[in-house]
Write a protein that holds these residues in place. Structure first.
Motif, PDB file in Angstrom:
ATOM      1  N   GLU A 118       0.832  -1.320  -0.030  1.00  0.00           N
ATOM      2  CA  GLU A 118      -0.100   0.029   0.198  1.00  0.00           C
ATOM      3  C   GLU A 118       0.841   1.416   0.052  1.00  0.00           C
ATOM      4  O   GLU A 118       0.549   2.117  -1.003  1.00  0.00           O
ATOM      5  CB  GLU A 118      -1.063   0.120   1.175  1.00  0.00           C
ATOM      6  CG  GLU A 118      -2.143   1.056   1.171  1.00  0.00           C
ATOM      7  CD  GLU A 118      -1.844   2.269   1.925  1.00  0.00           C
ATOM      8  OE1 GLU A 118      -2.880   2.921   2.106  1.00  0.00           O
ATOM      9  OE2 GLU A 118      -0.830   2.548   2.504  1.00  0.00           O
ATOM     10  N   PRO A 119       2.104   1.506   1.085  1.00  0.00           N
ATOM     11  CA  PRO A 119       2.699   2.609   0.766  1.00  0.00           C
ATOM     12  C   PRO A 119       3.313   2.981  -0.358  1.00  0.00           C
ATOM     13  O   PRO A 119       3.754   3.860  -0.946  1.00  0.00           O
ATOM     14  CB  PRO A 119       3.868   2.387   1.941  1.00  0.00           C
ATOM     15  CG  PRO A 119       3.156   1.262   2.878  1.00  0.00           C
ATOM     16  CD  PRO A 119       2.400   0.411   1.882  1.00  0.00           C
ATOM     17  N   VAL A 120       3.735   1.599  -1.208  1.00  0.00           N
ATOM     18  CA  VAL A 120       4.343   1.915  -2.503  1.00  0.00           C
ATOM     19  C   VAL A 120       3.505   2.390  -3.483  1.00  0.00           C
ATOM     20  O   VAL A 120       3.800   3.434  -4.237  1.00  0.00           O
ATOM     21  CB  VAL A 120       4.918   0.595  -2.834  1.00  0.00           C
ATOM     22  CG1 VAL A 120       5.599   0.709  -4.384  1.00  0.00           C
ATOM     23  CG2 VAL A 120       6.036   0.145  -1.865  1.00  0.00           C
ATOM     24  N   TRP A 121       2.176   1.738  -3.403  1.00  0.00           N
ATOM     25  CA  TRP A 121       1.168   2.361  -4.546  1.00  0.00           C
ATOM     26  C   TRP A 121       0.632   3.627  -4.298  1.00  0.00           C
ATOM     27  O   TRP A 121       0.424   4.569  -5.185  1.00  0.00           O
ATOM     28  CB  TRP A 121       0.002   1.174  -4.521  1.00  0.00           C
ATOM     29  CG  TRP A 121       0.393  -0.335  -4.995  1.00  0.00           C
ATOM     30  CD1 TRP A 121      -0.359  -1.217  -4.395  1.00  0.00           C
ATOM     31  CD2 TRP A 121       1.368  -0.581  -5.692  1.00  0.00           C
ATOM     32  NE1 TRP A 121       0.708  -2.319  -4.709  1.00  0.00           N
ATOM     33  CE2 TRP A 121       1.691  -1.989  -5.577  1.00  0.00           C
ATOM     34  CE3 TRP A 121       2.637   0.068  -6.286  1.00  0.00           C
ATOM     35  CZ2 TRP A 121       2.354  -2.604  -6.284  1.00  0.00           C
ATOM     36  CZ3 TRP A 121       3.349  -0.604  -7.046  1.00  0.00           C
ATOM     37  CH2 TRP A 121       3.236  -2.217  -7.088  1.00  0.00           C
ATOM     38  N   ARG A 122       0.768   4.259  -2.838  1.00  0.00           N
ATOM     39  CA  ARG A 122       0.255   5.490  -2.430  1.00  0.00           C
ATOM     40  C   ARG A 122       1.259   6.430  -3.318  1.00  0.00           C
ATOM     41  O   ARG A 122       0.815   7.351  -3.746  1.00  0.00           O
ATOM     42  CB  ARG A 122       0.381   5.681  -0.970  1.00  0.00           C
ATOM     43  CG  ARG A 122      -0.089   6.841  -0.494  1.00  0.00           C
ATOM     44  CD  ARG A 122      -0.134   6.631   1.304  1.00  0.00           C
ATOM     45  NE  ARG A 122      -1.107   6.096   1.697  1.00  0.00           N
ATOM     46  CZ  ARG A 122      -2.333   6.488   1.642  1.00  0.00           C
ATOM     47  NH1 ARG A 122      -2.726   7.767   1.448  1.00  0.00           N
ATOM     48  NH2 ARG A 122      -3.306   5.830   2.353  1.00  0.00           N
ATOM     49  N   ALA A 123       2.655   6.141  -3.141  1.00  0.00           N
ATOM     50  CA  ALA A 123       3.635   7.128  -3.529  1.00  0.00           C
ATOM     51  C   ALA A 123       3.547   7.025  -5.007  1.00  0.00           C
ATOM     52  O   ALA A 123       3.499   7.835  -5.829  1.00  0.00           O
ATOM     53  CB  ALA A 123       4.772   6.764  -3.040  1.00  0.00           C
ATOM     54  N   ALA A 124       3.749   5.840  -5.573  1.00  0.00           N
ATOM     55  CA  ALA A 124       4.022   5.532  -6.888  1.00  0.00           C
ATOM     56  C   ALA A 124       2.796   5.949  -7.743  1.00  0.00           C
ATOM     57  O   ALA A 124       3.015   6.635  -8.908  1.00  0.00           O
ATOM     58  CB  ALA A 124       4.367   3.990  -7.046  1.00  0.00           C
ATOM     59  N   GLY A 125       1.698   5.695  -7.510  1.00  0.00           N
ATOM     60  CA  GLY A 125       0.298   5.986  -7.930  1.00  0.00           C
ATOM     61  C   GLY A 125       0.420   7.770  -8.167  1.00  0.00           C
ATOM     62  O   GLY A 125       0.149   8.242  -9.197  1.00  0.00           O
ATOM     63  N   PHE A 126       0.814   8.313  -7.134  1.00  0.00           N
ATOM     64  CA  PHE A 126       0.598   9.954  -7.172  1.00  0.00           C
ATOM     65  C   PHE A 126       1.672  10.240  -7.879  1.00  0.00           C
ATOM     66  O   PHE A 126       1.379  11.306  -8.852  1.00  0.00           O
ATOM     67  CB  PHE A 126       0.800  10.271  -5.638  1.00  0.00           C
ATOM     68  CG  PHE A 126       0.463  11.891  -5.530  1.00  0.00           C
ATOM     69  CD1 PHE A 126      -0.807  12.377  -5.297  1.00  0.00           C
ATOM     70  CD2 PHE A 126       1.526  12.734  -5.641  1.00  0.00           C
ATOM     71  CE1 PHE A 126      -1.222  13.641  -5.210  1.00  0.00           C
ATOM     72  CE2 PHE A 126       1.293  14.220  -5.575  1.00  0.00           C
ATOM     73  CZ  PHE A 126       0.063  14.726  -5.368  1.00  0.00           C
ATOM     74  N   ALA A 127       2.587   9.639  -7.816  1.00  0.00           N
ATOM     75  CA  ALA A 127       4.104  10.320  -8.577  1.00  0.00           C
ATOM     76  C   ALA A 127       3.558  10.089 -10.152  1.00  0.00           C
ATOM     77  O   ALA A 127       4.038  10.977 -11.043  1.00  0.00           O
ATOM     78  CB  ALA A 127       5.454   9.603  -8.262  1.00  0.00           C
ATOM     79  N   LEU A 128       3.171   9.222 -10.425  1.00  0.00           N
ATOM     80  CA  LEU A 128       2.837   8.864 -12.123  1.00  0.00           C
ATOM     81  C   LEU A 128       2.020   9.450 -12.245  1.00  0.00           C
ATOM     82  O   LEU A 128       2.089  10.290 -13.478  1.00  0.00           O
ATOM     83  CB  LEU A 128       2.325   7.280 -11.815  1.00  0.00           C
ATOM     84  CG  LEU A 128       2.082   6.898 -13.640  1.00  0.00           C
ATOM     85  CD1 LEU A 128       3.031   6.901 -14.635  1.00  0.00           C
ATOM     86  CD2 LEU A 128       1.164   5.696 -13.381  1.00  0.00           C
ATOM     87  N   GLY A 129       0.866  10.067 -11.520  1.00  0.00           N
ATOM     88  CA  GLY A 129      -0.472  11.043 -11.935  1.00  0.00           C
ATOM     89  C   GLY A 129       0.539  12.414 -12.052  1.00  0.00           C
ATOM     90  O   GLY A 129       0.182  13.264 -13.308  1.00  0.00           O
ATOM     91  N   ALA A 130       1.169  12.746 -11.265  1.00  0.00           N
ATOM     92  CA  ALA A 130       1.799  14.160 -11.244  1.00  0.00           C
ATOM     93  C   ALA A 130       2.806  14.268 -12.175  1.00  0.00           C
ATOM     94  O   ALA A 130       2.884  15.358 -13.069  1.00  0.00           O
ATOM     95  CB  ALA A 130       2.145  14.497  -9.778  1.00  0.00           C
TER      96      ALA A 130
END
Ligand code: FE2
Ligand code: FE2
Length: 166
Positions: A65-77
């Motif tokens: 979860e912490p990985v997808w939290r950061a990676a998802g936001f980073a990919l979107g941004a």
């Protein structure tokens, strides 16, 4: 199935949050921003459904979860910083992989899981609609489309494989 879908819908939410953090800065939102908001609202419903199932069925949520939290936001941004068309290209790449993923799950699910199967069928149709709308919004005109799309597709496949296991 519920673990990976819960993780994936969370990742989708984070991607759109990242995109909106970059793009949703005008008092009057652009049509693309309005489209992203509509997609994000559907992702929220997808996530809420799997989140309820995780709790009801005592499914262990992904440890990542912490990985997808950061990676998802980073990919979107990151894609949003490249422009609105790149943001749309991100949606096309992600939803293409999710299209395959949900189609496979629907094929595997039998009559003994009507609630899960019906939910996935509904979400599958909505993910395909997100892809189609993102294409209509010029996704394939984004600079470096082929490379961008390839990298995002590969990342999504890795994320799915990991969340099925961890
Ligand atoms: Fe979704
Ligand atoms: Fe979606």
């Amino acid at each position: 199935m519920i673990r990976v879908d819960h993780a994936g819908e969370f990742g989708a939410l984070r991607i759109y949050e990242g995109q909106l953090a970059v793009l949703d800065r005008n008092p009057v939102p652009s049509e693309n921003v309005q489209a992203i908001r509509r997609m994000a609202a559907q992702e929220q419903k997808h996530f809420d459904t799997f989140d309820r199932m995780v709790k009801e069925r005592a499914v262990r949520p992904t440890a990542l979860e912490p990985v997808w939290r950061a990676a998802g936001f980073a990919l979107g941004a990151a894609t949003a910083l490249m422009g609105e068309k790149a943001a749309m290209a991100c949606t096309v790449a992600v939803e293409d992989v999710i299209d395959e993923h949900y189609a496979k799950q629907i094929e595997r699910l039998g009559a003994d899981e009507p609630e899960l199967k019906t939910a996935i069928q509904k979400f599958h149709a909505e993910e395909c609609a997100h892809r189609d709308e993102a294409l209509e919004r010029g996704a394939s005109e984004a600079a470096g489309y082929a490379l961008l799309s390839g990298v995002i597709r590969f990342s999504c496949r890795v994320a799915i494989a990991l969340s099925e296991r961890l």
